[in-house]
Motif scaffolding. Structure first.
Motif, PDB file in Angstrom:
ATOM      1  N   GLY A 102       0.822  -1.199   0.000  1.00  0.00           N
ATOM      2  CA  GLY A 102       0.000   0.000   0.000  1.00  0.00           C
ATOM      3  C   GLY A 102       0.855   1.247   0.000  1.00  0.00           C
ATOM      4  N   HIS A 103       0.166   2.368  -0.054  1.00  0.00           N
ATOM      5  CA  HIS A 103       0.846   3.659  -0.134  1.00  0.00           C
ATOM      6  C   HIS A 103       1.583   3.994   1.156  1.00  0.00           C
ATOM      7  N   ILE A 104       2.738   4.613   0.985  1.00  0.00           N
ATOM      8  CA  ILE A 104       3.506   5.109   2.120  1.00  0.00           C
ATOM      9  C   ILE A 104       2.890   6.449   2.516  1.00  0.00           C
ATOM     10  N   GLU A 124      -3.597  -5.538   6.209  1.00  0.00           N
ATOM     11  CA  GLU A 124      -4.182  -6.328   5.125  1.00  0.00           C
ATOM     12  C   GLU A 124      -4.239  -7.824   5.413  1.00  0.00           C
ATOM     13  N   THR A 125      -3.397  -8.320   6.336  1.00  0.00           N
ATOM     14  CA  THR A 125      -3.342  -9.765   6.579  1.00  0.00           C
ATOM     15  C   THR A 125      -3.544 -10.161   8.036  1.00  0.00           C
ATOM     16  N   GLY A 126      -3.365  -9.225   8.952  1.00  0.00           N
ATOM     17  CA  GLY A 126      -3.414  -9.562  10.369  1.00  0.00           C
ATOM     18  C   GLY A 126      -2.094 -10.099  10.902  1.00  0.00           C
ATOM     19  N   LEU A 141      -9.359  -7.487   8.816  1.00  0.00           N
ATOM     20  CA  LEU A 141      -8.607  -7.048   7.644  1.00  0.00           C
ATOM     21  C   LEU A 141      -9.164  -5.730   7.127  1.00  0.00           C
ATOM     22  N   ASP A 142      -8.321  -4.980   6.392  1.00  0.00           N
ATOM     23  CA  ASP A 142      -8.796  -3.753   5.732  1.00  0.00           C
ATOM     24  C   ASP A 142     -10.071  -4.041   4.960  1.00  0.00           C
ATOM     25  N   THR A 179      -9.822 -11.609   1.429  1.00  0.00           N
ATOM     26  CA  THR A 179      -9.245 -12.665   2.255  1.00  0.00           C
ATOM     27  C   THR A 179      -7.739 -12.713   2.013  1.00  0.00           C
ATOM     28  N   THR A 180      -7.068 -13.566   2.772  1.00  0.00           N
ATOM     29  CA  THR A 180      -5.641 -13.795   2.572  1.00  0.00           C
ATOM     30  C   THR A 180      -5.440 -15.222   2.071  1.00  0.00           C
TER      31      THR A 180
END
Length: 149
Positions: free
Chosen positions: A38-40, A57-59, A99-100, A105-106
């Motif tokens: 993702g964006h910084i 995003e993944t936990g 998650l976001d 899902t992951t």
């Protein structure tokens, strides 16, 4: 008109079974597979952004071990140029199943499973980063000089 590149941080995370941590998300109206990325944010270091994005995003709390490379990609769909700082990290601890909202899902997928989903990858950088990692590409994290003021 001002040209504004998008700067992102991503992580390649491999488990002990040779599987890679990926996210399934919606982008541009289609479901895609991507590394946690993702964006910084303003004032954030590259390493901190990579860790934050992975967790959101993944936990998973990840621990970066090496710098993989700086990748440039111009998305044909929107003409945006992305600069991706990609880090190699290890999965340290699963902290959350939250998650976001953009993440469906992951997945933990091996290289062959990822290649089979080539058409579903968010960009060619997903596979390129994994293949570069598998080919032994890595640099010490200290090549990233991030001065905090």
């Amino acid at each position: 008109m001002t040209w504004t590149p998008h700067v992102t941080a991503a992580v390649v995370v491999e488990d002990s079974h040779g599987r890679f941590l990926l996210v399934e998300e919606v982008s541009g109206g289609r479901t895609v597979i991507n590394q946690p990325a993702g964006h910084i944010e303003e004032g954030e270091t590259i390493v901190a952004a990579a860790c934050r994005e992975a967790l959101e995003e993944t936990g998973w709390r990840v621990e970066p071990t090496h710098f993989l490379g700086l990748y440039t990609y111009r998305a044909p769909a929107n003409g945006v140029t992305y600069y991706r700082f990609c880090l190699i990290a290890r999965a340290a601890e699963k902290l959350s199943d939250q998650l976001d909202s953009d993440i469906i899902t992951t997945h933990w997928l091996d290289l062959e499973q990822i290649r089979q989903r080539r058409e579903q990858l968010r960009s060619p950088l997903v596979l390129q980063c994994i293949e570069d990692y598998r080919n032994g590409r890595q640099f010490p994290l200290d090549v990233l000089v991030e001065t905090q003021t």
